[in-house]
Design a protein around this motif. Structure first.
Motif, PDB file in Angstrom:
ATOM      1  N   UNK A   9       0.882  -1.447  -0.083  1.00  0.00           N
ATOM      2  CA  UNK A   9      -0.141  -0.255   0.086  1.00  0.00           C
ATOM      3  C   UNK A   9       0.623   1.093  -0.218  1.00  0.00           C
ATOM      4  N   UNK A  10       1.759   1.270   0.574  1.00  0.00           N
ATOM      5  CA  UNK A  10       2.546   2.489   0.959  1.00  0.00           C
ATOM      6  C   UNK A  10       3.472   2.653  -0.639  1.00  0.00           C
ATOM      7  N   UNK A  72      -4.833  -0.310   3.843  1.00  0.00           N
ATOM      8  CA  UNK A  72      -4.692   0.294   5.119  1.00  0.00           C
ATOM      9  C   UNK A  72      -4.108  -0.148   6.151  1.00  0.00           C
ATOM     10  N   UNK A  73      -5.599  -0.800   6.177  1.00  0.00           N
ATOM     11  CA  UNK A  73      -5.147  -1.248   7.820  1.00  0.00           C
ATOM     12  C   UNK A  73      -4.372  -1.718   8.734  1.00  0.00           C
ATOM     13  N   UNK A  74      -3.634  -3.465   7.609  1.00  0.00           N
ATOM     14  CA  UNK A  74      -2.310  -4.377   7.731  1.00  0.00           C
ATOM     15  C   UNK A  74      -1.528  -3.122   7.644  1.00  0.00           C
ATOM     16  N   UNK A  82      -5.025   3.612  17.687  1.00  0.00           N
ATOM     17  CA  UNK A  82      -4.369   5.010  17.859  1.00  0.00           C
ATOM     18  C   UNK A  82      -5.208   4.896  16.061  1.00  0.00           C
ATOM     19  N   UNK A  83      -5.173   4.113  15.590  1.00  0.00           N
ATOM     20  CA  UNK A  83      -5.972   3.751  14.089  1.00  0.00           C
ATOM     21  C   UNK A  83      -7.344   2.664  14.679  1.00  0.00           C
ATOM     22  N   UNK A  84      -8.276   3.744  14.035  1.00  0.00           N
ATOM     23  CA  UNK A  84     -10.649   2.678  13.952  1.00  0.00           C
ATOM     24  C   UNK A  84     -10.331   2.944  12.568  1.00  0.00           C
TER      25      UNK A  84
END
Ligand SMILES: C[S@@+](CC[C@H](N)C(=O)[O-])C[C@H]1O[C@@H](n2cnc3c(N)ncnc32)[C@H](O)[C@@H]1O
Length: 334
Positions: A9-10, A72-74, A82-84
């Motif tokens: 993804x990055x 993105x979750x991975x 800190x991420x939902x």
């Protein structure tokens, strides 16, 4: 669909004007316990930048595309709680925050349009350069496809979509071509649409101004995903979700989107008092302060690093006080 990992993804999507977004959001995100909504999570590039730059900030990442959310979750798993991630359309921001028990947020970021992932996945039908099913849904689990639009709208409506959302000069000729073709068999493939566009655009025009199907594909994507209607609702709803001192940053990639953003922010940044009043009542004073002079564009450095930044128009604003009751958008029915 090809196997993708969060690390992939990055490398697939370079966030546009990332440092500028961080700088604009910084004063709001410095508050302890700050929450930011990334309304267009995509590959999580901007969100990763925020999570790295502001160590105490929590990000709620919205996307209507389940594949983007998974990737993105991975990628963002190292940031833990800190991420939902949330599967939703961005005009549902209030409902999303209510479900999470969040009353107000310090930042909202919107990076509009399609992601590199969506363009690269040929099977999703966003790209005119590759033959694929005529789909173009950002959320492939729901709603009409591009084939549905082309096979069911009447000729005038197809022409309107192409003219208004694609600013296509030859909209009527292309719409006529679609209707003629579907009289033989329903359209199913992007290559059929490209052929119809080529036949509808005069040869002299075809030689200039990029791929002749670019505008038609953009128009259909906007129609299929109801992009402009969602944006019209999302900007005011996002502004309303901001705490006083909170900031919103929006990156648009075409003039119709930018016009909606500009107008929505101008409503908050302009006095709503009738012009003939001798003294402006406090309830009519502006509740937003614009942080950008007009729309900002990418500089030469950014353009060299990231071709996607070519058409970006960035606007940002800060909330000065709560929205006066007479300008508040009604809550959507549960
Ligand atoms: C340009 S990409 C965002 C890229 C992201 N900023 C990054 O750095 O990786 C836009 C994303 O917004 C999503 N999107 C577009 N319109 C949306 C809407 N109305 N509601 C929710 N997500 C939307 C798309 O599915 C896409 O993944």
């Amino acid at each position: 669909m090809s196997e993708q990992t969060g690390a992939g993804a990055s490398s697939r999507h370079t966030p546009v004007l990332l440092q500028r977004c961080l700088d604009l959001l910084a004063p709001a995100l410095a508050a302890p316990g700050a929450v930011m909504v990334d309304s267009t999570l995509g590959m999580g590039g901007h969100t990763e930048g925020v999570l790295r730059a502001f160590e105490h900030v929590r990000v709620v990442g919205i996307d209507r595309d389940p594949q983007a959310l998974a990737l993105a979750s991975e990628r963002l798993a190292p940031f833990g709680e800190r991420f939902t991630p949330v599967h939703a359309v961005y005009d549902e921001i209030r409902e999303v925050l209510d479900r999470l028990g969040i009353a107000e947020v310090q930042g909202v970021l919107m990076d509009l349009g399609v992601s590199s992932l969506q363009l690269d996945e040929a099977e999703r039908g966003f790209a005119y350069a590759q033959d694929a099913p005529l789909d173009m849904r950002m959320d492939p689990t729901t709603g009409p496809t591009a084939a549905d639009v082309l096979n069911t709208y009447d000729e005038r409506d197809i022409a309107r979509v192409l003219r208004v959302y694609g600013e296509e000069r030859f909209a009527a000729r292309i719409a006529r071509g679609v209707v003629r073709r579907r009289a033989q068999a329903p359209l199913t493939r992007t290559s059929e649409l490209v052929d119809i566009v080529r036949a509808g655009v005069p040869a002299a025009t075809r030689r200039t101004g990029g791929h002749p199907a670019k505008r038609t594909f953009q128009a259909l994507r906007i129609e299929v995903n109801g992009e402009l209607a969602a944006l019209e609702r999302a900007v005011p709803a996002s502004v309303e979700a901001l705490a006083v001192g909170g900031r919103i940053v929006v990156e648009s990639y075409q003039s119709l989107e930018d016009r909606i953003v500009k107008r929505a922010l101008a409503v908050g940044a302009t006095s709503s008092a009738p012009p003939d009043l001798p003294v402006e009542p406090a309830t009519h004073a502006p509740y937003l302060r614009l942080l950008t002079r007009g729309a900002e564009e990418a500089d030469a450095d950014e353009l060299a690093r990231n071709p996607r930044s070519q058409s970006v128009r960035l606007r940002a604003a800060e909330r000065l006080r709560p929205t006066p009751d007479h300008l508040r958008t009604p809550r959507r029915a549960a």
